[in-house]
Design an enzyme around this catalytic site. Structure first.
Site, short mmCIF file in Angstrom:
data_model
loop_
_atom_site.label_atom_id
_atom_site.label_comp_id
_atom_site.label_asym_id
_atom_site.label_seq_id
_atom_site.Cartn_x
_atom_site.Cartn_y
_atom_site.Cartn_z
N ASN A 25 0.87 -1.18 0.00
CA ASN A 25 0.00 0.00 0.00
C ASN A 25 0.91 1.23 0.00
O ASN A 25 1.45 1.60 1.03
CB ASN A 25 -0.89 -0.02 1.26
CG ASN A 25 -1.72 1.25 1.38
OD1 ASN A 25 -1.79 2.04 0.45
ND2 ASN A 25 -2.36 1.43 2.53
N TRP A 26 1.06 1.81 -1.19
CA TRP A 26 1.98 2.94 -1.32
C TRP A 26 1.39 4.23 -0.77
O TRP A 26 2.08 5.25 -0.71
CB TRP A 26 2.39 3.13 -2.78
CG TRP A 26 3.31 2.05 -3.30
CD1 TRP A 26 3.97 1.11 -2.56
CD2 TRP A 26 3.68 1.82 -4.66
NE1 TRP A 26 4.72 0.31 -3.38
CE2 TRP A 26 4.57 0.72 -4.68
CE3 TRP A 26 3.34 2.43 -5.88
CZ2 TRP A 26 5.12 0.21 -5.86
CZ3 TRP A 26 3.90 1.94 -7.06
CH2 TRP A 26 4.78 0.84 -7.04
N LYS A 27 0.10 4.20 -0.44
CA LYS A 27 -0.59 5.40 0.06
C LYS A 27 -0.36 6.56 -0.92
O LYS A 27 -0.24 6.33 -2.11
CB LYS A 27 -0.13 5.73 1.48
CG LYS A 27 -0.19 4.51 2.41
CD LYS A 27 -0.14 4.86 3.84
CE LYS A 27 -0.03 3.57 4.65
NZ LYS A 27 -0.27 3.75 6.06
N GLU B 155 -7.26 4.53 7.63
CA GLU B 155 -7.08 5.95 7.28
C GLU B 155 -8.33 6.47 6.56
O GLU B 155 -8.70 7.63 6.73
CB GLU B 155 -5.81 6.14 6.44
CG GLU B 155 -4.56 6.01 7.30
CD GLU B 155 -3.31 5.58 6.56
OE1 GLU B 155 -3.26 5.65 5.33
OE2 GLU B 155 -2.35 5.15 7.26
N GLU C 66 -5.55 -5.11 10.69
CA GLU C 66 -4.60 -4.01 10.85
C GLU C 66 -4.92 -3.23 12.13
O GLU C 66 -5.75 -2.30 12.10
CB GLU C 66 -4.70 -3.06 9.65
CG GLU C 66 -4.32 -3.68 8.33
CD GLU C 66 -3.71 -2.65 7.39
OE1 GLU C 66 -2.61 -2.89 6.93
OE2 GLU C 66 -4.34 -1.60 7.16
N GLY D 36 2.63 -0.99 4.41
CA GLY D 36 2.63 0.42 4.06
C GLY D 36 4.05 0.93 3.87
O GLY D 36 4.67 0.74 2.84
N GLY D 37 4.59 1.57 4.91
CA GLY D 37 5.90 2.22 4.85
C GLY D 37 6.99 1.37 4.22
O GLY D 37 7.73 1.85 3.33
C1 PEP Z 1 -1.05 0.23 6.11
O1 PEP Z 1 -1.21 1.44 6.00
O2 PEP Z 1 -1.85 -0.56 5.59
C2 PEP Z 1 0.11 -0.24 6.85
C3 PEP Z 1 0.13 -1.47 7.24
O3 PEP Z 1 1.10 0.68 7.09
P1 PEP Z 1 2.53 0.40 7.77
O4 PEP Z 1 3.07 -0.85 7.19
O5 PEP Z 1 3.34 1.59 7.42
O6 PEP Z 1 2.29 0.27 9.24
#
Ligand code: PEP
Length: 249
Positions: free
Chosen positions: A9-11, A96, A166, A232-233
């Site tokens: 998930n590149w957001k 989010e 999550e 994500g990150g």
């Molecule tokens: C996400 O936003 O789905 C997520 C899991 O982010 P991160 O890996 O940055 O915690």
């Protein structure tokens, strides 16, 4: 046997140039692995990513969709539109979206339903806040979020779907749930589905998301009910992300 899946998930990150670089490095790093790898870029890069992954094994997803088929919904994108770009997956109900854009359980359920109609596989995100965990409400919150979708599409709607547990307190914080904490909730989710249809419950893949990194991925994936990750990150770092994918198998 559930094939592991890791989704990026590149957001709201990336540029045309950075994405080309990132995809090239990921493609090289995940070559030959058994797990499925899905990338979810911002909408504006869909055509570019579709082209870049055309000859490889990576799959394309989006981070959000609108549940309506079309019409006067300024700034929104429909399932049919993303399907035209070869999209196979759509994240729905990311925390989010729930918190910044007020997406209720009912809205999330409508989005899930819209994905199924367009032959997109929804990745349904569920998870509790830190406060809810501290109040021992994790199971209740996750079950409510799941039940809202079950009520809208029935258990058969989960035949072609994924769930991502999550915990909100773990997203982007660097503090992942422990493997045991993740497994406990994944077990609850599978149990809730199993009460309606054990075959669906057995085949559905339940991903974990929340500060997954190369350093903690293997332990998470070692749990019986953790079938991959939503990242994500760490998905913006090719080396880190490919290490995660490789840990999934
Ligand atoms: C996400 O936003 O789905 C997520 C899991 O982010 P991160 O890996 O940055 O915690």
């Amino acid at each position: 046997m559930r094939v592991p899946l890791v989704a990026a998930n590149w957001k709201m990150n990336g540029s045309a140039a950075s994405i080309d670089q990132l995809l090239g490095a990921i493609a090289a790093g995940v070559e030959g692995i058994q797990s499925e790898v899905v990338v979810c870029p911002p909408f504006v890069f869909l055509a570019q990513v579709q082209e870049a992954i055309r000859n490889g094994a990576m799959l394309l997803g989006v981070q959000n969709i609108n549940a309506n088929p079309g019409g006067a919904f300024t700034g929104e994108v429909s399932t049919e539109m993303v399907a035209e770009f070869g999209c196979r997956f759509a994240i729905v109900g990311h925390s989010e979206r729930r918190s910044y854009y007020g997406e209720s359980d009912a809205v999330v359920a409508e989005k899930f339903k819209a994905c199924l109609s367009a032959n997109l596989t929804p990745i349904l995100c569920v998870g509790e806040t830190l406060e809810e965990r501290d109040e021992e409400m994790t199971e209740q919150v996750v079950s409510r979020q799941l039940e809202a979708v079950l009520n809208a599409v029935g258990i058969d709607g989960f035949r072609q779907a994924l769930i991502a547990y999550e915990p909100i307190w773990a997203i982007g914080t660097g503090v992942s749930a422990t493997a045991a904490q993740a497994e406990e909730v994944h077990r609850v989710i599978r149990g809730q589905l199993s009460a309606k249809d054990s075959e669906v419950a057995e085949q559905i893949r339940i991903l974990y998301g929340g500060s997954v990194k190369a350093a903690n991925a293997a332990e998470l994936f070692g749990q019986e009910n953790v079938d991959g990750a939503l990242v994500g990150g760490a998905s913006l770092d090719a080396e880190e992300f490919t290490d995660i994918c490789r840990s999934a198998g």
